[in-house]
Motif scaffolding. Structure first.
Motif, mmCIF file in Angstrom:
data_model
loop_
_atom_site.group_PDB
_atom_site.id
_atom_site.type_symbol
_atom_site.label_atom_id
_atom_site.label_comp_id
_atom_site.label_asym_id
_atom_site.label_seq_id
_atom_site.Cartn_x
_atom_site.Cartn_y
_atom_site.Cartn_z
ATOM 1 N N VAL A 183 8.909 -5.783 -3.504
ATOM 2 C CA VAL A 183 7.519 -5.365 -3.748
ATOM 3 C C VAL A 183 6.833 -6.321 -4.718
ATOM 4 N N ASP A 184 5.654 -6.796 -4.326
ATOM 5 C CA ASP A 184 4.915 -7.714 -5.187
ATOM 6 C C ASP A 184 3.868 -7.005 -6.023
ATOM 7 N N SER A 185 3.197 -5.983 -5.445
ATOM 8 C CA SER A 185 2.289 -5.208 -6.294
ATOM 9 C C SER A 185 2.110 -3.791 -5.751
ATOM 10 N N VAL A 186 1.707 -2.921 -6.659
ATOM 11 C CA VAL A 186 1.526 -1.507 -6.310
ATOM 12 C C VAL A 186 0.145 -1.038 -6.770
ATOM 13 N N PHE A 187 -0.352 -0.007 -6.109
ATOM 14 C CA PHE A 187 -1.574 0.658 -6.570
ATOM 15 C C PHE A 187 -1.468 2.113 -6.181
ATOM 16 N N LEU A 188 -2.342 2.937 -6.765
ATOM 17 C CA LEU A 188 -2.326 4.363 -6.481
ATOM 18 C C LEU A 188 -3.220 4.660 -5.268
ATOM 19 N N GLU A 189 -2.642 5.296 -4.256
ATOM 20 C CA GLU A 189 -3.419 5.702 -3.076
ATOM 21 C C GLU A 189 -4.022 7.085 -3.354
ATOM 22 N N GLU A 190 -5.340 7.107 -3.492
ATOM 23 C CA GLU A 190 -6.001 8.355 -3.920
ATOM 24 C C GLU A 190 -6.474 9.213 -2.757
ATOM 25 N N SER A 191 -6.641 8.584 -1.566
ATOM 26 C CA SER A 191 -7.135 9.347 -0.416
ATOM 27 C C SER A 191 -6.646 8.694 0.868
ATOM 28 N N LEU A 192 -6.312 9.527 1.855
ATOM 29 C CA LEU A 192 -5.866 8.987 3.147
ATOM 30 C C LEU A 192 -7.000 8.283 3.871
ATOM 31 N N GLU A 193 -8.236 8.632 3.507
ATOM 32 C CA GLU A 193 -9.404 8.075 4.218
ATOM 33 C C GLU A 193 -9.855 6.723 3.677
ATOM 34 N N LEU A 194 -9.170 6.216 2.646
ATOM 35 C CA LEU A 194 -9.619 4.955 2.029
ATOM 36 C C LEU A 194 -8.846 3.732 2.514
ATOM 37 N N LYS A 195 -8.066 3.899 3.604
ATOM 38 C CA LYS A 195 -7.197 2.791 4.056
ATOM 39 C C LYS A 195 -7.997 1.504 4.281
ATOM 40 N N GLU A 196 -9.178 1.639 4.900
ATOM 41 C CA GLU A 196 -9.989 0.460 5.193
ATOM 42 C C GLU A 196 -10.354 -0.283 3.898
ATOM 43 N N ASP A 197 -10.756 0.471 2.883
ATOM 44 C CA ASP A 197 -11.103 -0.124 1.578
ATOM 45 C C ASP A 197 -9.907 -0.847 0.973
ATOM 46 N N TYR A 198 -8.745 -0.176 0.987
ATOM 47 C CA TYR A 198 -7.550 -0.780 0.380
ATOM 48 C C TYR A 198 -7.159 -2.062 1.122
ATOM 49 N N ILE A 199 -7.242 -2.014 2.455
ATOM 50 C CA ILE A 199 -6.870 -3.183 3.271
ATOM 51 C C ILE A 199 -7.755 -4.376 2.909
#
Ligand code: C2G
Length: 130
Positions: free
Chosen positions: A66-82
């Motif tokens: 693993v190179d980096s981690v972040f907190l996934e706050e919502s299932l609907e934000l996948k596009e933003d995270y990507i």
């Protein structure tokens, strides 16, 4: 530089989690992991995880693949995270088969076979019955 992204709760870390992280990393150069928040878990599964989100983040960050981690706050934000993490490939276990295909105009998607016979739920059951 090819960026891989994956998501999960990774509660009560076990070898199935390790396997998917190792295999996800093999698809590219950098592996970025979205760790589901405690609040998201409560919403998704009706209970809090056994391990708190800060501990789950530390465990995942400590894995060599693993190179980096972040907190996934919502299932609907996948596009933003990507977009935020410039991810090129989304890797998920096949319990999510087809569920993220709507993202395919944005990113390549790979579903990997789950490791058989191990799950957080089964570990919790075994411990409960000791
Ligand atoms: N996994 C696996 N083999 C197992 C158990 C889990 O390959 N025996 C994989 C899952 O398929 C998933 C990852 O490990 O890709 C993390 O699993 P969970 O912690 O159960 O993730 P989940 O709660 O399904 O959260 O936005 C998506 C969600 O956050 C995924």
């Amino acid at each position: 530089m090819k960026n891989i992204i994956t998501f999960g709760t990774f509660d009560v870390f076990h070898v199935g989690h390790l396997n998917i992280l190792r295999r996800a990393k093999s698809f590219g150069d950098r592996l970025i992991v979205g760790v589901s928040s405690d609040a998201l878990n409560l919403k998704k599964k009706g209970r809090y995880p056994i391990y708190a989100e800060q501990d789950r983040l530390s465990i995942i960050q400590g894995i060599r693949y693993v190179d980096s981690v972040f907190l996934e706050e919502s299932l609907e934000l996948k596009e933003d995270y990507i977009k935020r993490y410039s991810a090129d490939v989304l890797v998920m276990g096949d319990d999510w088969q087809g569920k993220f295909d709507y993202l395919s105009p944005l990113i390549d998607i790979v579903y990997l076979e789950r490791t058989p016979s191990v799950s957080t739920t089964s570990v919790i059951e075994v411990i409960k019955n000791v």
